[in-house]
Write a protein that holds these residues in place. Structure first.
Motif, PDB file in Angstrom:
ATOM      1  N   ALA A   1      30.637  39.569  40.021  1.00 11.44           N
ATOM      2  CA  ALA A   1      30.463  40.299  41.281  1.00 11.44           C
ATOM      3  C   ALA A   1      30.459  39.347  42.469  1.00 11.44           C
ATOM      4  N   LYS A   2      29.769  38.241  42.343  1.00  7.53           N
ATOM      5  CA  LYS A   2      29.708  37.262  43.423  1.00  7.53           C
ATOM      6  C   LYS A   2      31.095  36.698  43.709  1.00  7.53           C
ATOM      7  N   GLY A   3      31.849  36.416  42.653  1.00  6.79           N
ATOM      8  CA  GLY A   3      33.190  35.871  42.835  1.00  6.79           C
ATOM      9  C   GLY A   3      34.122  36.836  43.541  1.00  6.79           C
ATOM     10  N   VAL A   4      34.042  38.120  43.167  1.00  5.69           N
ATOM     11  CA  VAL A   4      34.866  39.126  43.839  1.00  5.69           C
ATOM     12  C   VAL A   4      34.471  39.228  45.303  1.00  5.69           C
ATOM     13  N   PHE A   5      33.180  39.279  45.564  1.00  8.41           N
ATOM     14  CA  PHE A   5      32.703  39.409  46.947  1.00  8.41           C
ATOM     15  C   PHE A   5      33.134  38.213  47.791  1.00  8.41           C
ATOM     16  N   GLU A   6      33.078  37.024  47.245  1.00 10.81           N
ATOM     17  CA  GLU A   6      33.456  35.829  48.006  1.00 10.81           C
ATOM     18  C   GLU A   6      34.922  35.871  48.427  1.00 10.81           C
ATOM     19  N   ILE A   7      35.748  36.543  47.616  1.00  8.45           N
ATOM     20  CA  ILE A   7      37.165  36.684  47.985  1.00  8.45           C
ATOM     21  C   ILE A   7      37.343  37.805  48.995  1.00  8.45           C
ATOM     22  N   THR A   8      36.837  38.989  48.683  1.00  7.37           N
ATOM     23  CA  THR A   8      37.107  40.148  49.546  1.00  7.37           C
ATOM     24  C   THR A   8      36.483  39.981  50.929  1.00  7.37           C
ATOM     25  N   SER A   9      35.346  39.327  51.013  1.00  9.20           N
ATOM     26  CA  SER A   9      34.668  39.188  52.303  1.00  9.20           C
ATOM     27  C   SER A   9      35.394  38.247  53.252  1.00  9.20           C
TER      28      SER A   9
ATOM     29  N   HIS B   1      43.630  42.674  46.332  1.00  7.71           N
ATOM     30  CA  HIS B   1      43.551  43.024  44.905  1.00  7.71           C
ATOM     31  C   HIS B   1      44.196  41.938  44.057  1.00  7.71           C
ATOM     32  N   ASP B   2      45.387  41.526  44.429  1.00  7.18           N
ATOM     33  CA  ASP B   2      46.122  40.541  43.630  1.00  7.18           C
ATOM     34  C   ASP B   2      45.423  39.189  43.614  1.00  7.18           C
ATOM     35  N   LYS B   3      44.815  38.812  44.728  1.00 10.75           N
ATOM     36  CA  LYS B   3      44.086  37.546  44.803  1.00 10.75           C
ATOM     37  C   LYS B   3      42.892  37.559  43.857  1.00 10.75           C
ATOM     38  N   VAL B   4      42.158  38.658  43.852  1.00  9.82           N
ATOM     39  CA  VAL B   4      41.014  38.772  42.954  1.00  9.82           C
ATOM     40  C   VAL B   4      41.458  38.672  41.502  1.00  9.82           C
ATOM     41  N   MET B   5      42.479  39.431  41.136  1.00  9.72           N
ATOM     42  CA  MET B   5      42.897  39.454  39.738  1.00  9.72           C
ATOM     43  C   MET B   5      43.495  38.120  39.300  1.00  9.72           C
ATOM     44  N   ASP B   6      44.183  37.454  40.205  1.00  9.69           N
ATOM     45  CA  ASP B   6      44.721  36.130  39.877  1.00  9.69           C
ATOM     46  C   ASP B   6      43.589  35.125  39.671  1.00  9.69           C
ATOM     47  N   THR B   7      42.586  35.188  40.521  1.00 14.21           N
ATOM     48  CA  THR B   7      41.452  34.275  40.410  1.00 14.21           C
ATOM     49  C   THR B   7      40.711  34.469  39.096  1.00 14.21           C
ATOM     50  N   PHE B   8      40.595  35.710  38.652  1.00 14.51           N
ATOM     51  CA  PHE B   8      39.873  36.022  37.421  1.00 14.51           C
ATOM     52  C   PHE B   8      40.797  36.126  36.207  1.00 14.51           C
ATOM     53  N   ASP B   9      42.040  35.698  36.369  1.00 12.21           N
ATOM     54  CA  ASP B   9      43.014  35.707  35.267  1.00 12.21           C
ATOM     55  C   ASP B   9      43.067  37.085  34.604  1.00 12.21           C
ATOM     56  N   ASN B  10      43.000  38.124  35.445  1.00 13.47           N
ATOM     57  CA  ASN B  10      43.072  39.521  35.013  1.00 13.47           C
ATOM     58  C   ASN B  10      41.940  39.939  34.075  1.00 13.47           C
ATOM     59  N   GLN B  11      40.854  39.186  34.061  1.00 13.80           N
ATOM     60  CA  GLN B  11      39.737  39.517  33.178  1.00 13.80           C
ATOM     61  C   GLN B  11      38.684  40.389  33.881  1.00 13.80           C
TER      62      GLN B  11
ATOM     63  N   MET C   1      42.902  54.008  49.505  1.00  8.02           N
ATOM     64  CA  MET C   1      42.380  52.984  50.417  1.00  8.02           C
ATOM     65  C   MET C   1      41.358  52.045  49.789  1.00  8.02           C
ATOM     66  N   TYR C   2      41.058  52.215  48.519  1.00 12.67           N
ATOM     67  CA  TYR C   2      40.098  51.351  47.851  1.00 12.67           C
ATOM     68  C   TYR C   2      40.755  50.595  46.699  1.00 12.67           C
ATOM     69  N   ALA C   3      40.420  49.319  46.563  1.00 20.19           N
ATOM     70  CA  ALA C   3      40.701  48.553  45.354  1.00 20.19           C
ATOM     71  C   ALA C   3      39.354  48.291  44.689  1.00 20.19           C
ATOM     72  N   GLU C   4      39.226  48.684  43.430  1.00 23.16           N
ATOM     73  CA  GLU C   4      37.937  48.688  42.754  1.00 23.16           C
ATOM     74  C   GLU C   4      37.936  47.704  41.594  1.00 23.16           C
ATOM     75  N   PHE C   5      36.803  47.018  41.404  1.00 20.26           N
ATOM     76  CA  PHE C   5      36.684  46.007  40.355  1.00 20.26           C
ATOM     77  C   PHE C   5      35.426  46.251  39.539  1.00 20.26           C
ATOM     78  N   ASN C   6      35.633  46.406  38.234  1.00 19.03           N
ATOM     79  CA  ASN C   6      34.551  46.575  37.269  1.00 19.03           C
ATOM     80  C   ASN C   6      34.628  45.480  36.214  1.00 19.03           C
TER      81      ASN C   6
END
Length: 271
Positions: free
Chosen positions: A93-101, A169-179, A188-193
């Motif tokens: 969650a922290k990693g996603v937030f650091e990118i999206t913010s 969205h693509d930046k997050v998924m690339d950073t997390f290697d799609n995991q 209008m939303y990109a969602e990460f679980n």
């Protein structure tokens, strides 16, 4: 015979104004009277579903349920008893937030089990949430450590322009290697679980606990966060306003949109 109906809310059961039509209400109540369970299956938190449950006569009912946070929580309606959660790790969650913010044209939602926090809010986002009875807290800064001891169900980022939203969205998924489990909703939303958390898995877990087989489940949806749900049930139904991708998985596409599409499907397959 279908014993369980799971339905997405926004743009499937509810209109663009966040309201449900009388036709949909009456069809759901008729199905319930036949003993068929109706379970909202939403990306939103379960607290925001309470007004809808009242309209459907499912509020505070034992042995009736809501699936929320894209499958992140299964909740019994009576006393909002949380039966199961599948949250993100704090590091995810922290990693996603650091990118999206970092994307100043987007806002970011952080959903804990019981609260929603919004960083860098956009006015059109807050306007969208208001008629859906979604309560939230505004984050005054980007100190993510305030969530250190919370269950974080999902993190999402919002922008009404898909061309702006997609690179985030693509930046997050690339950073997390799609995991991570990622999806789009409401245009209008990109969602990460957490990986493996989705509406379909939660549907089958709830159904198994109730002794219901997947072929006895009817699912209604419209968008990409509904795809796992549509793939895993016996009767996947998509409303007329659904995406092309969602419709490709449907065994039935309703003639009507969110206004009466749910009622149409229930009348055809259940009543």
């Amino acid at each position: 015979m279908y014993k369980l109906i799971v339905s997405d809310l926004d743009e499937t059961l509810l209109g663009s104004d966040g309201k449900i039509s009388q036709e949909n209400i009456e069809a759901i109540k008729a199905a319930s009277k036949k003993g068929v369970k109706f379970v909202p299956n939403t990306g939103r938190g379960f607290a925001s579903v309470q007004v809808l449950l009242q309209k459907l006569s499912l509020y505070q009912e034992a042995n009736e349920f809501v699936i929320s946070y894209n499958g992140g929580a299964i909740v019994e309606n009576q006393d909002n008893r949380v039966l199961q959660t599948n949250e993100m790790t704090y590091e995810e969650a922290k990693g996603v937030f650091e990118i999206t913010s970092q994307y100043l044209h987007n806002d970011t939602h952080v959903y804990t089990l019981n609260q929603l926090y919004i960083y860098n809010p956009r006015e059109e986002d807050l306007a969208y949430l208001k008629p859906r009875h979604v309560n939230y807290h505004i984050m005054e800064n980007d100190d993510f450590s305030i969530f250190k001891d919370d269950k974080i169900m999902k993190v999402i980022t919002m922008n009404p322009d898909q061309e702006v939203l997609r690179p985030v969205h693509d930046k997050v998924m690339d950073t997390f290697d799609n995991q991570l489990n990622a999806s789009y909703s409401s245009g209008m939303y990109a969602e990460f679980n957490h990986l493996g958390t989705d509406k379909g898995t939660a549907t089958l877990e709830l159904a198994d606990s109730l002794g219901i087989k997947k072929d006895e489940i009817l699912a209604l949806g419209d968008n990409s966060n509904d795809l796992p749900m549509l793939r895993k049930v016996g009767m996947p139904v998509v409303v007329a306003n659904g995406t092309t991708e969602a419709k490709s998985l449907a065994k039935y596409v309703t003639k009507n949109n969110y206004q009466t599409g749910v009622a149409e499907a229930i009348e055809k397959f259940v009543l």
